[in-house]
Design an enzyme around this catalytic site. Sequence first.
Site, PDB file in Angstrom:
ATOM      1  N   PRO A  98       1.493  -1.494   0.015  1.00  0.00           N
ATOM      2  CA  PRO A  98       0.218  -0.042  -0.065  1.00  0.00           C
ATOM      3  C   PRO A  98       0.659   1.209   0.251  1.00  0.00           C
ATOM      4  O   PRO A  98       1.635   1.234   0.789  1.00  0.00           O
ATOM      5  CB  PRO A  98      -0.414  -0.339   1.146  1.00  0.00           C
ATOM      6  CG  PRO A  98      -1.054  -1.476   2.256  1.00  0.00           C
ATOM      7  CD  PRO A  98       0.686  -2.100   0.900  1.00  0.00           C
ATOM      8  N   CYS A  99       0.552   1.958  -0.846  1.00  0.00           N
ATOM      9  CA  CYS A  99       1.209   3.165  -0.752  1.00  0.00           C
ATOM     10  C   CYS A  99       0.683   4.338  -1.479  1.00  0.00           C
ATOM     11  O   CYS A  99       1.164   5.173  -1.874  1.00  0.00           O
ATOM     12  CB  CYS A  99       2.716   2.997  -2.221  1.00  0.00           C
ATOM     13  SG  CYS A  99       3.905   2.489  -1.240  1.00  0.00           S
TER      14      CYS A  99
END
Length: 347
Positions: A98-99
């Site tokens: 998750p970025c």
Amino acid sequence: MIRPEWDWSLSDLASVPKNGRKVFSCFSCGGGSTMGYKLAGYEILGNVEIDPQMMALYKRNQDPKYPFQMPIQDFKNIPNEQLPAELFDLDILDGSPPCSVFSTSGKREKKWGKEHHFREGQAKQKLDDLFFDFLDVVEKLRPRIVVAENVRGMIIGLAKGYVSLVAKRFREMGYEPQLFRLNSATMGVPQKRERIFFIARRKDLELSDLALEFKERPTLYKEIRSGRGRPLEPNTRTYKRWLKRRPIDTSFGDITERVEGKVSNFNSILVHNDRVPNTVASNSCFIRYDEPHYISDSDIIRIQTFPKDYDFLDADVQYVCGMSVPPVMMKNIAQEIYKQWLYNLPA
């Protein structure tokens, strides 16, 4: 007529020819990537997932052999002797760290290096560190190939420096990375979804560069449209804005910019019959251009190429789909990896 890619069932996986190759998935969510690998004939050994709801969905629909519900930081610190031996003989280690801090929406640079809740109820984490936690797992397990998916924003502006650090780390660990920018609309998915993929092979395998070029005909919304979502309430601001739409409008932001002199409701998308649907995001709204209704859950499932019998339990359909890689998108990539690389490698 619905093409098989959009109208498939989990039970169809039993008839997919197996290629004998093994995959383990990190940041698996509900299993979008996992289902793509299965559609391409791979065996999925298990997953790492921090979110209890997502892990429940994964277990329900994917039946993993080795599920690990924990932060990636905890998984990478498990002593090697306590992990299944199969995890040290992987063909592919898959992950979608998750970025969201690299998303092109919002003030992304101000979020870098700070702790955030990825989802309410979870521990705060530095989301821009998660990719490097994933790379620690790469170094631990030493798979033949690594596939890491992420948002397009990672290759825009200052984030290019982050990409350089990722590539450098891959090379230091003995891998040769390639970076691909792919649009699911060219891959049999009825959705404009641009994502980047780091695909790295271990240098000792002496493999040539991977070539990925997809040119499938884009799919229009009218080809997959089905059912009807909830209606817009007539007295709401959303409905009144919808009444002022024009054919050129793609979102409610276009309407408010023209009518009110400011952009608002930028997450509310107008879905046109004769256009390819936009990216399914967990927090966006999709409203039909030709009638005051949201699109249906069955639309979302088809747009994301999820199986029609996927059991969402009590989870929101759009949230699960929006957090996932479209299975058909990953199937296309996985098939090319097998044909160009794994087919000629000893198991």
